[in-house]
Enzyme design. Structure first.
Site, PDB file in Angstrom:
ATOM      1  N   ASP A 180       0.838  -1.192   0.000  1.00  0.00           N
ATOM      2  CA  ASP A 180       0.000   0.000   0.000  1.00  0.00           C
ATOM      3  C   ASP A 180       0.877   1.247   0.000  1.00  0.00           C
ATOM      4  O   ASP A 180       1.785   1.373   0.819  1.00  0.00           O
ATOM      5  CB  ASP A 180      -0.920  -0.005   1.226  1.00  0.00           C
ATOM      6  CG  ASP A 180      -2.069   0.970   1.063  1.00  0.00           C
ATOM      7  OD1 ASP A 180      -2.435   1.288  -0.097  1.00  0.00           O
ATOM      8  OD2 ASP A 180      -2.620   1.423   2.084  1.00  0.00           O
ATOM      9  N   HIS A 216      -4.652  13.655   1.052  1.00  0.00           N
ATOM     10  CA  HIS A 216      -4.770  12.798   2.240  1.00  0.00           C
ATOM     11  C   HIS A 216      -3.530  12.942   3.114  1.00  0.00           C
ATOM     12  O   HIS A 216      -3.628  13.099   4.334  1.00  0.00           O
ATOM     13  CB  HIS A 216      -4.959  11.341   1.803  1.00  0.00           C
ATOM     14  CG  HIS A 216      -4.908  10.356   2.939  1.00  0.00           C
ATOM     15  ND1 HIS A 216      -5.931  10.204   3.852  1.00  0.00           N
ATOM     16  CD2 HIS A 216      -3.940   9.476   3.317  1.00  0.00           C
ATOM     17  CE1 HIS A 216      -5.599   9.266   4.738  1.00  0.00           C
ATOM     18  NE2 HIS A 216      -4.402   8.818   4.430  1.00  0.00           N
ATOM     19  N   ARG A 247       0.827  17.031  12.782  1.00  0.00           N
ATOM     20  CA  ARG A 247       1.945  17.997  12.781  1.00  0.00           C
ATOM     21  C   ARG A 247       1.476  19.269  12.076  1.00  0.00           C
ATOM     22  O   ARG A 247       1.818  19.502  10.920  1.00  0.00           O
ATOM     23  CB  ARG A 247       3.152  17.433  12.014  1.00  0.00           C
ATOM     24  CG  ARG A 247       3.792  16.190  12.604  1.00  0.00           C
ATOM     25  CD  ARG A 247       4.893  15.666  11.691  1.00  0.00           C
ATOM     26  NE  ARG A 247       4.380  15.341  10.369  1.00  0.00           N
ATOM     27  CZ  ARG A 247       3.820  14.178  10.042  1.00  0.00           C
ATOM     28  NH1 ARG A 247       3.732  13.225  10.937  1.00  0.00           N
ATOM     29  NH2 ARG A 247       3.362  13.966   8.828  1.00  0.00           N
ATOM     30  N   GLU A 307     -10.637   3.559   3.928  1.00  0.00           N
ATOM     31  CA  GLU A 307      -9.769   4.377   3.083  1.00  0.00           C
ATOM     32  C   GLU A 307     -10.128   4.119   1.630  1.00  0.00           C
ATOM     33  O   GLU A 307     -10.142   2.973   1.180  1.00  0.00           O
ATOM     34  CB  GLU A 307      -8.287   4.071   3.338  1.00  0.00           C
ATOM     35  CG  GLU A 307      -7.806   4.580   4.693  1.00  0.00           C
ATOM     36  CD  GLU A 307      -6.292   4.555   4.859  1.00  0.00           C
ATOM     37  OE1 GLU A 307      -5.614   3.852   4.076  1.00  0.00           O
ATOM     38  OE2 GLU A 307      -5.795   5.239   5.776  1.00  0.00           O
ATOM     39  N   GLU A 312      -9.293   3.935  -2.020  1.00  0.00           N
ATOM     40  CA  GLU A 312      -8.055   3.776  -2.794  1.00  0.00           C
ATOM     41  C   GLU A 312      -8.348   3.082  -4.123  1.00  0.00           C
ATOM     42  O   GLU A 312      -9.331   2.355  -4.257  1.00  0.00           O
ATOM     43  CB  GLU A 312      -7.038   2.911  -2.026  1.00  0.00           C
ATOM     44  CG  GLU A 312      -6.742   3.417  -0.628  1.00  0.00           C
ATOM     45  CD  GLU A 312      -5.465   2.846  -0.027  1.00  0.00           C
ATOM     46  OE1 GLU A 312      -4.638   2.297  -0.799  1.00  0.00           O
ATOM     47  OE2 GLU A 312      -5.307   2.953   1.203  1.00  0.00           O
ATOM     48  N   ASP A 370      -8.888   0.122   2.295  1.00  0.00           N
ATOM     49  CA  ASP A 370      -7.862  -0.221   3.283  1.00  0.00           C
ATOM     50  C   ASP A 370      -8.406   0.107   4.673  1.00  0.00           C
ATOM     51  O   ASP A 370      -8.084   1.138   5.261  1.00  0.00           O
ATOM     52  CB  ASP A 370      -6.591   0.582   2.960  1.00  0.00           C
ATOM     53  CG  ASP A 370      -5.478   0.341   3.958  1.00  0.00           C
ATOM     54  OD1 ASP A 370      -5.473  -0.728   4.591  1.00  0.00           O
ATOM     55  OD2 ASP A 370      -4.610   1.227   4.091  1.00  0.00           O
ATOM     56  N   ARG A 421      -8.002   3.395  13.637  1.00  0.00           N
ATOM     57  CA  ARG A 421      -7.148   4.557  13.926  1.00  0.00           C
ATOM     58  C   ARG A 421      -6.613   4.553  15.345  1.00  0.00           C
ATOM     59  O   ARG A 421      -5.517   5.073  15.594  1.00  0.00           O
ATOM     60  CB  ARG A 421      -7.923   5.852  13.679  1.00  0.00           C
ATOM     61  CG  ARG A 421      -8.484   6.007  12.282  1.00  0.00           C
ATOM     62  CD  ARG A 421      -7.399   6.010  11.230  1.00  0.00           C
ATOM     63  NE  ARG A 421      -7.967   6.196   9.888  1.00  0.00           N
ATOM     64  CZ  ARG A 421      -7.282   6.020   8.770  1.00  0.00           C
ATOM     65  NH1 ARG A 421      -6.013   5.623   8.818  1.00  0.00           N
ATOM     66  NH2 ARG A 421      -7.860   6.211   7.594  1.00  0.00           N
ATOM     67  N   GLN A 467      -3.802   2.261  15.277  1.00  0.00           N
ATOM     68  CA  GLN A 467      -2.749   2.790  14.397  1.00  0.00           C
ATOM     69  C   GLN A 467      -1.914   3.869  15.095  1.00  0.00           C
ATOM     70  O   GLN A 467      -0.679   3.853  15.025  1.00  0.00           O
ATOM     71  CB  GLN A 467      -3.398   3.371  13.138  1.00  0.00           C
ATOM     72  CG  GLN A 467      -2.417   3.798  12.058  1.00  0.00           C
ATOM     73  CD  GLN A 467      -3.111   4.373  10.828  1.00  0.00           C
ATOM     74  OE1 GLN A 467      -4.345   4.402  10.742  1.00  0.00           O
ATOM     75  NE2 GLN A 467      -2.330   4.838   9.877  1.00  0.00           N
ATOM     76  N   TYR A 523       2.075   2.805  15.343  1.00  0.00           N
ATOM     77  CA  TYR A 523       2.715   3.024  14.041  1.00  0.00           C
ATOM     78  C   TYR A 523       4.170   3.481  14.085  1.00  0.00           C
ATOM     79  O   TYR A 523       4.892   3.343  13.104  1.00  0.00           O
ATOM     80  CB  TYR A 523       1.879   3.966  13.169  1.00  0.00           C
ATOM     81  CG  TYR A 523       2.127   5.435  13.333  1.00  0.00           C
ATOM     82  CD1 TYR A 523       2.875   6.146  12.392  1.00  0.00           C
ATOM     83  CD2 TYR A 523       1.597   6.134  14.409  1.00  0.00           C
ATOM     84  CE1 TYR A 523       3.089   7.502  12.535  1.00  0.00           C
ATOM     85  CE2 TYR A 523       1.809   7.486  14.559  1.00  0.00           C
ATOM     86  CZ  TYR A 523       2.554   8.173  13.621  1.00  0.00           C
ATOM     87  OH  TYR A 523       2.766   9.515  13.761  1.00  0.00           O
ATOM     88  N   LYS A 574      -4.182  -2.311  10.258  1.00  0.00           N
ATOM     89  CA  LYS A 574      -4.643  -2.433   8.882  1.00  0.00           C
ATOM     90  C   LYS A 574      -4.680  -3.868   8.375  1.00  0.00           C
ATOM     91  O   LYS A 574      -5.372  -4.155   7.397  1.00  0.00           O
ATOM     92  CB  LYS A 574      -3.747  -1.602   7.955  1.00  0.00           C
ATOM     93  CG  LYS A 574      -3.972  -0.099   8.136  1.00  0.00           C
ATOM     94  CD  LYS A 574      -2.968   0.725   7.399  1.00  0.00           C
ATOM     95  CE  LYS A 574      -3.225   2.210   7.542  1.00  0.00           C
ATOM     96  NZ  LYS A 574      -4.229   2.741   6.603  1.00  0.00           N
ATOM     97  N   THR A 600      -8.619  -6.180   4.118  1.00  0.00           N
ATOM     98  CA  THR A 600      -8.638  -5.171   3.060  1.00  0.00           C
ATOM     99  C   THR A 600      -9.633  -5.660   2.017  1.00  0.00           C
ATOM    100  O   THR A 600      -9.571  -6.818   1.595  1.00  0.00           O
ATOM    101  CB  THR A 600      -7.239  -5.015   2.427  1.00  0.00           C
ATOM    102  OG1 THR A 600      -6.295  -4.719   3.456  1.00  0.00           O
ATOM    103  CG2 THR A 600      -7.225  -3.900   1.388  1.00  0.00           C
ATOM    104  N   THR A 604      -4.833   6.463   0.144  1.00  0.00           N
ATOM    105  CA  THR A 604      -6.140   7.121   0.191  1.00  0.00           C
ATOM    106  C   THR A 604      -6.173   8.314  -0.754  1.00  0.00           C
ATOM    107  O   THR A 604      -5.254   9.124  -0.768  1.00  0.00           O
ATOM    108  CB  THR A 604      -6.420   7.607   1.624  1.00  0.00           C
ATOM    109  OG1 THR A 604      -6.211   6.510   2.503  1.00  0.00           O
ATOM    110  CG2 THR A 604      -7.833   8.123   1.755  1.00  0.00           C
ATOM    111  N   GLU A 606     -10.307  12.112   8.126  1.00  0.00           N
ATOM    112  CA  GLU A 606     -10.245  13.465   7.569  1.00  0.00           C
ATOM    113  C   GLU A 606     -11.603  14.161   7.638  1.00  0.00           C
ATOM    114  O   GLU A 606     -11.700  15.336   7.982  1.00  0.00           O
ATOM    115  CB  GLU A 606      -9.786  13.394   6.108  1.00  0.00           C
ATOM    116  CG  GLU A 606      -8.392  12.842   5.939  1.00  0.00           C
ATOM    117  CD  GLU A 606      -8.138  12.397   4.506  1.00  0.00           C
ATOM    118  OE1 GLU A 606      -8.304  11.194   4.221  1.00  0.00           O
ATOM    119  OE2 GLU A 606      -7.791  13.261   3.678  1.00  0.00           O
TER     120      GLU A 606
HETATM  121 MN    MN Z   1      -4.039   2.931   2.898  1.00  0.00          MN
END
Ligand code: MN
Length: 447
Positions: free
Chosen positions: A138, A145, A154, A210, A212, A244, A248, A251, A255, A264, A268, A371, A385
């Site tokens: 992926d 995104h 950030r 997600e 995709e 996907d 969250r 994640q 991550y 994830k 899928t 995404t 988002e």
């Molecule tokens: Mn993805």
């Protein structure tokens, strides 16, 4: 007509072409100009290769039995009929795939003898994964995104400095790929939100989708031998939709420093039809020019022809159907309208980059683009988002609200390629219902 797709368009794209399969004319996804490849199981029968036409599926083994293929189309048909996956056909590459498309287009065209015995009604068939996927990767090529997610974490520095130089990706899990229609079970995992002092283990509370595109690999490369950017199109056997699913809350805790893992890998979802590069030939478009402040791609990723026609004019949508909407007989509500032009890298650049270290890609491998969100909030490709990580709930026409997905929610992805002067084609749905976590009854609380 732009020069970049003159060569690739032929009689199979003729907008006047109609099929003797009546429901193919005006079909939203599968008119005779599409002819996508897949694997289906008719009721009580073995899985077999097929081609979608309207609300029907043309059986490739039945075509062979009827002796209707010859030359390269026969080679392609035999490869497709070898077993319950399309890997041998994908491996053959473009010439045989094109010959099969041309032959099937002629056989299904109005004026050709009608052969309804070669068809199955799609609604009576189960659609399977079209290939055995040895490896699934992926990417993160949707720049809006990446900006949106980066801003959440950030605010001052949303894109990391490598983003515009190197296509970012991670190796996904192929064993948990499932075709559209297979339910997705809410995963368990270690969850820790920023305001929680320690992690706990339990069902994911922030389950997300997600939006995709999937890229199916055809002829691959030998270990140690890269794929040049101008040869990369030859390694792409087709495209599909890919969801996907992402937990969250798992994640954000797991991550760093190595990237996505259990957040994830639980499942899928992939659309079952491979939309071929031939079907998409009229719908190529130039890659959007980069901002003058952005670096040019390094030479191994830069090709005039790829920049001129390597992007896809494909519109993307996400629909949501909640349990309450289903009970009330409401239609799925569209919550996102995006477009593949938001990919910062072309599919060919993803393929070339993936193989640039000598990593061998194999027929049936699957790449996710990442995404695909548009710059506009109406085109965000994930709930992360849309709801600003749950801070601004999405209000549905049913009166319900969503921060993340609830049990019983069905997520439906759709895609459509169109251009004036051509017949639009669709990708077919990529859909799945969220079911309760393991060992939980009914709509148990996830908190
Ligand atoms: Mn993805």
């Amino acid at each position: 007509m732009p020069p970049y797709f003159n060569d690739a368009c032929d009689g199979t794209h003729d907008p006047q072409l109609r099929s003797w399969v009546g429901d193919a004319s005006g079909h939203a996804d599968f008119p005779i100009q599409n002819l996508p490849l897949g694997v289906f199981r008719p009721r009580g029968a073995e899985p077999q290769a097929g081609i979608a036409i309207g609300d029907h599926i043309l059986s490739i083994p039945a075509l062979l039995d009827a002796g209707l293929l010859e030359g390269d189309a026969l080679t392609a048909g035999r490869a497709a009929a070898q077993g319950p996956t399309l890997n041998p056909l994908l491996e053959l590459g473009a010439p045989c795939r094109q010959a099969l498309r041309a032959a099937v287009s002629r056989l299904l065209a109005e004026g050709s003898p009608q052969r309804p015995n070669l068809l199955h009604l799609a609604a009576d068939c189960e659609l399977l994964l079209p290939a055995h996927v040895g490896d699934y990767t992926d990417f993160y090529a949707g720049i809006h995104h990446a900006l949106n997610v980066g801003r959440l974490f950030r605010p001052d520095n949303p894109l990391l400095p490598n983003y515009k130089w190197v296509p970012i990706g991670y190796h996904g899990r192929s064993s948990s790929l499932r075709p559209s229609g297979a339910p997705v079970r809410r995963p368990h995992g270690q969850r820790k939100l920023p305001d929680e002092p320690v992690p706990t283990f339990g069902p994911a509370r922030h389950l997300d989708f997600e939006l995709e595109l999937g890229v199916w690999i055809g002829p691959g490369n030998r270990l140690g031998e890269p794929i040049a950017i101008d040869a990369a199109e030859g390694s792409i056997a087709g495209y599909g939709l890919l969801n996907d699913w992402s937990a969250r809350d798992l994640q954000s805790w797991e991550y760093q420093p190595l990237g996505p893992f259990l957040a994830k890998s639980f499942q899928t979802t992939v659309s079952p039809w491979i939309i071929t590069p031939e079907a998409l030939a009229p719908f190529r478009q130039p890659q959007l020019p980069r901002s003058t402040e952005d670096p040019q791609p390094l030479p191994y990723l830069l090709s005039d022809s790829d920049q001129r026609s390597g992007a896809l004019n494909v519109a993307l949508e996400v629909f949501l159907l909640t349990d309450a909407m289903r009970q009330a007989g409401l239609a799925p509500q569209r919550i996102t309208a995006s477009h593949a032009e938001s990919l910062y890298w072309t599919p060919a650049q993803l393929v070339t980059h993936h193989a640039s270290n000598g990593c061998n890609l194999c027929a049936g491998d699957l790449l996710g683009t990442g995404t695909i969100s548009s710059a506009d909030p109406t085109g965000y490709g994930s709930l992360l988002e849309i709801t600003r990580s749950g801070r601004q709930p999405l209000r549905l026409a049913s009166g319900e609200e969503r921060r993340f997905l609830e049990d019983g929610d069905e997520v439906i992805l759709r895609a459509r390629a169109s251009r004036v002067g051509f017949v639009s084609i669709g990708f077919g749905a990529c859909r799945a219902v969220v079911t309760p976590a393991y060992n939980e009854g009914g709509n148990a609380c996830h908190a």
